[in-house]
Scaffold this motif. Sequence first.
Motif, PDB file in Angstrom:
ATOM      1  N   ILE A  90       2.929  12.266  -7.072  1.00  0.00           N
ATOM      2  CA  ILE A  90       3.839  11.146  -7.338  1.00  0.00           C
ATOM      3  C   ILE A  90       3.953  10.274  -6.093  1.00  0.00           C
ATOM      4  CG2 ILE A  90       6.230  10.484  -7.830  1.00  0.00           C
ATOM      5  CD1 ILE A  90       6.516  12.986  -9.516  1.00  0.00           C
ATOM      6  N   ALA A  91       4.108  10.918  -4.938  1.00  0.00           N
ATOM      7  CA  ALA A  91       4.216  10.167  -3.682  1.00  0.00           C
ATOM      8  C   ALA A  91       2.975   9.307  -3.449  1.00  0.00           C
ATOM      9  CB  ALA A  91       4.438  11.118  -2.519  1.00  0.00           C
ATOM     10  N   ARG A 144      21.454  16.372 -11.472  1.00  0.00           N
ATOM     11  CA  ARG A 144      22.210  15.656 -10.440  1.00  0.00           C
ATOM     12  C   ARG A 144      21.384  14.508  -9.856  1.00  0.00           C
ATOM     13  NH1 ARG A 144      26.965  16.497  -8.728  1.00  0.00           N
ATOM     14  NH2 ARG A 144      27.090  18.549  -9.714  1.00  0.00           N
ATOM     15  N   ASP A 145      20.080  14.707  -9.710  1.00  0.00           N
ATOM     16  CA  ASP A 145      19.238  13.610  -9.241  1.00  0.00           C
ATOM     17  C   ASP A 145      19.256  12.452 -10.235  1.00  0.00           C
ATOM     18  OD1 ASP A 145      18.573  14.966  -6.950  1.00  0.00           O
ATOM     19  OD2 ASP A 145      16.630  15.671  -7.685  1.00  0.00           O
ATOM     20  N   TRP A 146      19.267  12.768 -11.520  1.00  0.00           N
ATOM     21  CA  TRP A 146      19.373  11.715 -12.535  1.00  0.00           C
ATOM     22  C   TRP A 146      20.684  10.941 -12.353  1.00  0.00           C
ATOM     23  CZ3 TRP A 146      16.740   9.067 -16.082  1.00  0.00           C
ATOM     24  CH2 TRP A 146      17.475   8.328 -17.020  1.00  0.00           C
ATOM     25  N   ALA A 147      21.770  11.665 -12.184  1.00  0.00           N
ATOM     26  CA  ALA A 147      23.078  11.031 -12.062  1.00  0.00           C
ATOM     27  C   ALA A 147      23.214  10.232 -10.776  1.00  0.00           C
ATOM     28  CB  ALA A 147      24.178  12.090 -12.145  1.00  0.00           C
ATOM     29  N   GLU A 148      22.680  10.756  -9.677  1.00  0.00           N
ATOM     30  CA  GLU A 148      22.909  10.138  -8.371  1.00  0.00           C
ATOM     31  C   GLU A 148      21.847   9.117  -7.977  1.00  0.00           C
ATOM     32  OE1 GLU A 148      23.308  13.363  -5.638  1.00  0.00           O
ATOM     33  OE2 GLU A 148      25.215  14.044  -6.482  1.00  0.00           O
ATOM     34  N   ILE A 149      20.658   9.212  -8.564  1.00  0.00           N
ATOM     35  CA  ILE A 149      19.570   8.323  -8.156  1.00  0.00           C
ATOM     36  C   ILE A 149      19.069   7.451  -9.302  1.00  0.00           C
ATOM     37  CG2 ILE A 149      17.220   8.215  -7.222  1.00  0.00           C
ATOM     38  CD1 ILE A 149      17.737  10.923  -5.883  1.00  0.00           C
ATOM     39  N   GLN A 150      18.686   8.074 -10.411  1.00  0.00           N
ATOM     40  CA  GLN A 150      17.882   7.373 -11.408  1.00  0.00           C
ATOM     41  C   GLN A 150      18.672   6.584 -12.449  1.00  0.00           C
ATOM     42  OE1 GLN A 150      14.610   7.262 -10.991  1.00  0.00           O
ATOM     43  NE2 GLN A 150      14.354   5.890 -12.735  1.00  0.00           N
ATOM     44  N   GLU A 151      19.795   7.106 -12.868  1.00  0.00           N
ATOM     45  CA  GLU A 151      20.488   6.521 -14.021  1.00  0.00           C
ATOM     46  C   GLU A 151      20.895   5.068 -13.773  1.00  0.00           C
ATOM     47  OE1 GLU A 151      23.724   8.106 -17.290  1.00  0.00           O
ATOM     48  OE2 GLU A 151      23.991   8.673 -15.198  1.00  0.00           O
ATOM     49  N   ARG A 152      21.242   4.747 -12.537  1.00  0.00           N
ATOM     50  CA  ARG A 152      21.715   3.397 -12.231  1.00  0.00           C
ATOM     51  C   ARG A 152      20.635   2.339 -12.405  1.00  0.00           C
ATOM     52  NH1 ARG A 152      19.776   2.147  -7.142  1.00  0.00           N
ATOM     53  NH2 ARG A 152      19.052   3.930  -5.917  1.00  0.00           N
ATOM     54  N   MET A 153      19.374   2.737 -12.479  1.00  0.00           N
ATOM     55  CA  MET A 153      18.302   1.762 -12.636  1.00  0.00           C
ATOM     56  C   MET A 153      18.420   0.987 -13.951  1.00  0.00           C
ATOM     57  SD  MET A 153      16.800   2.440  -9.812  1.00  0.00           S
ATOM     58  CE  MET A 153      16.642   3.802  -8.650  1.00  0.00           C
ATOM     59  N   LEU A 154      19.116   1.554 -14.919  1.00  0.00           N
ATOM     60  CA  LEU A 154      19.216   0.911 -16.227  1.00  0.00           C
ATOM     61  C   LEU A 154      20.535   0.156 -16.422  1.00  0.00           C
ATOM     62  CD1 LEU A 154      17.583   3.560 -18.587  1.00  0.00           C
ATOM     63  CD2 LEU A 154      16.545   1.619 -17.420  1.00  0.00           C
ATOM     64  N   ALA A 206       7.612  -2.457   3.740  1.00  0.00           N
ATOM     65  CA  ALA A 206       7.521  -2.263   5.191  1.00  0.00           C
ATOM     66  C   ALA A 206       8.713  -1.516   5.765  1.00  0.00           C
ATOM     67  CB  ALA A 206       7.361  -3.613   5.889  1.00  0.00           C
ATOM     68  N   ASP A 207       9.891  -1.675   5.140  1.00  0.00           N
ATOM     69  CA  ASP A 207      11.086  -0.997   5.650  1.00  0.00           C
ATOM     70  C   ASP A 207      11.253   0.408   5.097  1.00  0.00           C
ATOM     71  OD1 ASP A 207      11.743  -1.544   3.050  1.00  0.00           O
ATOM     72  OD2 ASP A 207      13.601  -2.644   3.490  1.00  0.00           O
ATOM     73  N   GLY A 208      10.254   0.884   4.327  1.00  0.00           N
ATOM     74  CA  GLY A 208      10.297   2.241   3.777  1.00  0.00           C
ATOM     75  C   GLY A 208      10.918   2.347   2.406  1.00  0.00           C
ATOM     76  N   THR A 209      11.551   1.273   1.928  1.00  0.00           N
ATOM     77  CA  THR A 209      12.116   1.307   0.584  1.00  0.00           C
ATOM     78  C   THR A 209      11.014   1.208  -0.456  1.00  0.00           C
ATOM     79  OG1 THR A 209      12.451  -1.095   0.562  1.00  0.00           O
ATOM     80  CG2 THR A 209      14.285   0.282   1.350  1.00  0.00           C
ATOM     81  N   VAL A 210      11.332   1.610  -1.690  1.00  0.00           N
ATOM     82  CA  VAL A 210      10.370   1.575  -2.792  1.00  0.00           C
ATOM     83  C   VAL A 210      10.892   0.612  -3.846  1.00  0.00           C
ATOM     84  CG1 VAL A 210       9.212   2.922  -4.584  1.00  0.00           C
ATOM     85  CG2 VAL A 210       9.658   3.950  -2.344  1.00  0.00           C
ATOM     86  N   TRP A 211      10.017  -0.258  -4.347  1.00  0.00           N
ATOM     87  CA  TRP A 211      10.453  -1.268  -5.314  1.00  0.00           C
ATOM     88  C   TRP A 211       9.404  -1.415  -6.403  1.00  0.00           C
ATOM     89  CZ3 TRP A 211      14.965  -3.480  -6.210  1.00  0.00           C
ATOM     90  CH2 TRP A 211      15.020  -4.607  -7.044  1.00  0.00           C
ATOM     91  N   GLY A 254      11.104   9.688  -0.628  1.00  0.00           N
ATOM     92  CA  GLY A 254      11.650  10.953  -1.103  1.00  0.00           C
ATOM     93  C   GLY A 254      12.655  10.752  -2.228  1.00  0.00           C
ATOM     94  N   SER A 255      13.510   9.747  -2.099  1.00  0.00           N
ATOM     95  CA  SER A 255      14.474   9.445  -3.146  1.00  0.00           C
ATOM     96  C   SER A 255      13.772   9.023  -4.431  1.00  0.00           C
ATOM     97  CB  SER A 255      15.417   8.328  -2.673  1.00  0.00           C
ATOM     98  OG  SER A 255      16.335   7.981  -3.684  1.00  0.00           O
ATOM     99  N   ALA A 256      12.688   8.256  -4.306  1.00  0.00           N
ATOM    100  CA  ALA A 256      11.930   7.828  -5.482  1.00  0.00           C
ATOM    101  C   ALA A 256      11.312   9.022  -6.204  1.00  0.00           C
ATOM    102  CB  ALA A 256      10.839   6.843  -5.063  1.00  0.00           C
ATOM    103  N   VAL A 257      10.739   9.947  -5.454  1.00  0.00           N
ATOM    104  CA  VAL A 257      10.137  11.133  -6.073  1.00  0.00           C
ATOM    105  C   VAL A 257      11.194  11.936  -6.818  1.00  0.00           C
ATOM    106  CG1 VAL A 257       8.969  13.322  -5.615  1.00  0.00           C
ATOM    107  CG2 VAL A 257       8.239  11.251  -4.423  1.00  0.00           C
TER     108      VAL A 257
END
Length: 242
Positions: free
Chosen positions: A214-215, A12-22, A224-229, A186-189
């Motif tokens: 990983i963190a 579910r993490d793959w579907a909701e977080i990671q897959e869209r990166m591609l 600075a805003d807490g997002t990961v890029w 947390g979302s990145a991890v």
Amino acid sequence: MTPTLVPHHPARDWAEIQERMLVPLYEAVYDRLGVGAGTRVLGLRCGSGLALLMAAARGASVVGADRDHARVELARERLPEAVTVTEEPPEGVPYDVITAFHTTDRLLPELAAVTRTAQSGTTVVLAGWGPPERCATEPVLRVGARLADRRPAPLVTDLDGLVAGAGLRPDGSGRVACPFGYANEGSAVRGLLSTGAFDEAVRATDLDQVEKEIAEALAPHVRADGTVWMPNVFRYVVARVR
């Protein structure tokens, strides 16, 4: 500081977080090949089906296959009933385009079996990481190898070698920018854990330790805003069945 995480659900993490990166990769390949109404597409290692969904939205006739049962179940939930997703590629079905957007060196037997019965001229697309120096995520992924106490595997899959090993005819290649962006650490991890790159590390140590390291590796990429890029480049090759 280690982020507070919700329970670990890789599929579910793959579907909701990671897959869209591609998504940029999927779009670039479909644009190049002119995937649309009437195109018959087989997606190998289709994950939870986002690439299939995008092809179906273009009017293509789509079939997907993935050996991860949990991801297959998620793909079936999110895709239209007309899209077939199985754990083994269907046999004897003709396709115009065969994709493997999540290619590894272990794909060769599966790829060879599918293309052996494909029609001459069928297009095959394989994709993987680009040059390590252009992939900010590469040092983070190497954390998994270190914790698993093994030598890091090369980040770049030998796509050209897979083409040759499967007896296909090369017909071009391309590179696509696919930055990994997350709402917070947390979302990145969670997203990175869902890739499978850290599975051996979790078995060799424990999930808490892997999450912590990983963190720490992500720290240079937290804004600075807490997002990961993390800027990354992916490469794809186009080949044809002889």
